[in-house]
Motif scaffolding. Sequence first.
Motif, short mmCIF file in Angstrom:
data_model
loop_
_atom_site.label_atom_id
_atom_site.label_comp_id
_atom_site.label_asym_id
_atom_site.label_seq_id
_atom_site.Cartn_x
_atom_site.Cartn_y
_atom_site.Cartn_z
N VAL A 215 -40.50 135.78 76.16
CA VAL A 215 -40.75 134.65 75.27
C VAL A 215 -42.24 134.56 74.92
CG1 VAL A 215 -40.65 132.14 75.03
CG2 VAL A 215 -38.80 133.37 76.21
N ALA B 18 -38.31 127.64 75.39
CA ALA B 18 -39.16 128.69 75.95
C ALA B 18 -38.83 128.95 77.41
CB ALA B 18 -40.64 128.30 75.80
N CYS C 18 -44.00 124.77 70.94
CA CYS C 18 -43.55 124.78 72.33
C CYS C 18 -44.30 123.82 73.25
CB CYS C 18 -43.65 126.19 72.91
SG CYS C 18 -42.54 127.38 72.14
N ALA D 202 -44.32 131.85 73.53
CA ALA D 202 -44.24 130.40 73.30
C ALA D 202 -45.53 129.92 72.65
CB ALA D 202 -44.00 129.69 74.63
#
Length: 275
Positions: free
Chosen positions: A30, A20, A11, A32
Amino acid sequence: MPSKSILITGCSSGIGYDAAHGLKNRGWRVFATCRQEKDCERLRAEGLESFPLDYADEANIEAALAECLARTGGTLDALYNNGAFAVPGAVEDLPRAALREIFEVNLFGYHDLTCQVIKIMRAQGHGRIVNCSSILGFAPMRWRGAYNATKHAMEGLTDTLRLEMRSTPIKIILIEPGPITSKIRQNSIAHFERHIDIENSPRKAQYAQLTKRLYADKKPDTFELPASAVTKKLIHALESPRPKPRYYVTTPTYVMGLLKRVTSTRMLDKVLAKF
């Protein structure tokens, strides 16, 4: 209702970064992850939950998943395997160490994390696993042999897993982007310089074209799309009640998918040799 949770790898930039933020904006919880803590710090400052996950480190994969599950209470609705890198160079110039290094990240790390997540999804009775492949997962291009090989292998493994999981409530999905705005080319330079011995290669003269492209200021490729185009397909893969087994992204992927079905290998080679 609690928001659905997803673990995303890679990410720090590009496809993973856009995914993300895009999913967080849609209400997903999320996680990430990035390989380096400094990138995680930046994402946390942007409002994301982030911690390190390095596909090349088995213990780190296990620790990262444990951190994710500790935060959710032991559940995970989706996994998006996205992190990857490239080692440009002619196949005959790729040392064994280069292939070992890229397969550890682009394939073995995916497999390790996926198998651990499947156990969680079996226990909870649902889940979706999305693997980010590439147009190069079914249509090879010159100078990209190492990356081609990992993506071809990952598609074979993912297709098999999808067949084997048909009797379960776990969906297995592939996304196959073509040219997408990202830093994969810039990030590949260090791997190229470490592994490819241009001076002693029989293709030394041919490398001039590759290095010109590799080191030049990045200009958009023909038909290149922003990372948000991948996120759009990812959203469908995660939220549709009947997701597709695979999603093409960008015009070249659709064109190459058609050519793969309707032309001979010899004819397709002529097309691919132009790139």
